[in-house]
Design a protein around this motif. Structure first.
Motif, PDB file in Angstrom:
ATOM      1  N   UNK A 154      -3.171 -11.718   1.595  1.00 49.12           N
ATOM      2  CA  UNK A 154      -2.954 -10.514   0.793  1.00 49.12           C
ATOM      3  C   UNK A 154      -3.053  -9.290   1.695  1.00 49.12           C
ATOM      4  N   UNK A 155      -2.013  -8.437   1.727  1.00 53.04           N
ATOM      5  CA  UNK A 155      -2.068  -7.236   2.565  1.00 53.04           C
ATOM      6  C   UNK A 155      -3.083  -6.217   2.044  1.00 53.04           C
ATOM      7  N   UNK A 156      -3.667  -5.475   2.951  1.00 50.40           N
ATOM      8  CA  UNK A 156      -4.622  -4.438   2.576  1.00 50.40           C
ATOM      9  C   UNK A 156      -3.853  -3.160   2.249  1.00 50.40           C
ATOM     10  N   UNK A 157      -4.052  -2.577   1.052  1.00 48.83           N
ATOM     11  CA  UNK A 157      -3.382  -1.313   0.720  1.00 48.83           C
ATOM     12  C   UNK A 157      -3.767  -0.213   1.701  1.00 48.83           C
ATOM     13  N   UNK A 158      -2.859   0.713   1.902  1.00 46.55           N
ATOM     14  CA  UNK A 158      -3.118   1.815   2.833  1.00 46.55           C
ATOM     15  C   UNK A 158      -4.310   2.655   2.391  1.00 46.55           C
ATOM     16  N   UNK A 159      -4.503   2.798   1.071  1.00 46.48           N
ATOM     17  CA  UNK A 159      -5.646   3.588   0.581  1.00 46.48           C
ATOM     18  C   UNK A 159      -6.969   2.937   0.972  1.00 46.48           C
ATOM     19  N   UNK A 160      -7.000   1.604   0.946  1.00 44.10           N
ATOM     20  CA  UNK A 160      -8.205   0.873   1.341  1.00 44.10           C
ATOM     21  C   UNK A 160      -8.448   1.025   2.837  1.00 44.10           C
ATOM     22  N   UNK A 161      -7.387   0.871   3.628  1.00 49.89           N
ATOM     23  CA  UNK A 161      -7.509   1.002   5.077  1.00 49.89           C
ATOM     24  C   UNK A 161      -7.936   2.408   5.470  1.00 49.89           C
ATOM     25  N   UNK A 162      -7.396   3.406   4.792  1.00 48.27           N
ATOM     26  CA  UNK A 162      -7.755   4.797   5.101  1.00 48.27           C
ATOM     27  C   UNK A 162      -9.224   5.052   4.800  1.00 48.27           C
ATOM     28  N   UNK A 163      -9.673   4.579   3.643  1.00 50.85           N
ATOM     29  CA  UNK A 163     -11.067   4.802   3.268  1.00 50.85           C
ATOM     30  C   UNK A 163     -12.003   4.056   4.210  1.00 50.85           C
TER      31      UNK A 163
END
Length: 264
Positions: free
Chosen positions: A1-10
């Motif tokens: 499952x890819x990590x959403x950009x919002x999760x990676x940013x946070x």
């Protein structure tokens, strides 16, 4: 499952390091909540012919249909309550993202980031309904601000995740507990209290000089003396930081003074 950009940013803002794995409970939630809907539909399907049979005085035909409707309705209520209790309770994440240095939790309303240093306690328990049956894991993680993350039914590989979180929390909890005991303070871990003189539980005490073994076995946390005459036990589900309890018992036991129970 890819990590959403919002999760990676946070996660990047909190310096959680590289992403490792996502634990997605949304599919299990949908499946669990679909069961009571289907059972309710089945109850309605049985109720209609039952009502028609009773209306035309065909009791023999109506009773089985009515009983089937009642059984389906009862099962629908039971499964809904179970799903709501295990999957929809506060603190149960929809998706939990594991990083090298912590977690990002998506509860459906917001993203919450937790560095390992911000998690203060973890409670892990596994229950098997029968021999050979799959283990149902319950993992509750407590953050420094008092918030809880509840994992269990619906969280894929909850046991694996529980072991990872437990290891990280234990690594940080053990020095804190050791420092408190060495400062002659008392630390409460569920029903156990660790202090400079030993382990207290329900008014009984097991001095450090008598502690021969501590461990976790079959869902129970225990500490006992060499003769097995004194044994303190508690359900693992009731002992936060049970792994830390075992490690502290080992360290204090091995490091105690020869002339008493007080730790160094």
């Amino acid at each position: 499952m890819p990590f959403p950009s919002s999760v990676l940013d946070q996660a990047a803002r909190r310096e959680l390091g590289e992403p490792i794995r996502a634990f997605d409970a949304r599919g299990a939630r949908r499946r669990a909540l679909a069961r009571p809907v289907l059972l309710t539909a089945a109850a309605a399907a049985f109720a209609a012919p039952a009502a028609a049979a009773f209306g035309s005085d065909r009791l023999l035909a109506g009773v089985p249909a009515a009983l089937s409707a009642v059984v389906c309705l009862y099962a629908a209520v039971w499964t809904f309550r179970r799903a709501a209790g295990n999957l929809l309770r506060s603190g149960t994440p929809r998706v939990l993202y594991l990083f090298v240095h912590g977690l990002v939790v998506d509860d459906g309303r917001r993203l919450a980031t937790h560095h390992w240093d911000e998690l203060t306690a973890v409670t892990v328990s596994g229950v098997q309904a029968a021999e050979g049956a799959p283990t149902r894991w319950r993992v509750t993680v407590t953050a420094a601000d008092g918030r809880e993350i509840a994992l269990g039914d619906g969280t894929p590989d909850a046991g694996v995740l529980g072991e990872i979180v437990s290891a990280e929390v234990t690594t940080r909890a053990v020095p804190r507990i050791m420092a408190a005991i060495e400062a002659r303070e008392r630390v409460r871990l569920g029903p156990f209290t660790l202090g400079p003189h030993g382990i207290d539980k329900d008014g009984d005490r097991l001095p450090w000089s008598s502690v021969a073994e501590a461990g976790i076995d079959n869902g129970m946390v225990y500490a006992r003396d060499a003769d097995g005459l004194v044994e303190m036990t508690a359900l693992a589900a009731r002992v936060p930081n049970a792994a830390a309890f075992v490690e502290v018992c080992r360290r204090v036991r091995d490091g105690r003074r020869d002339d008493g129970d007080l730790v160094r």
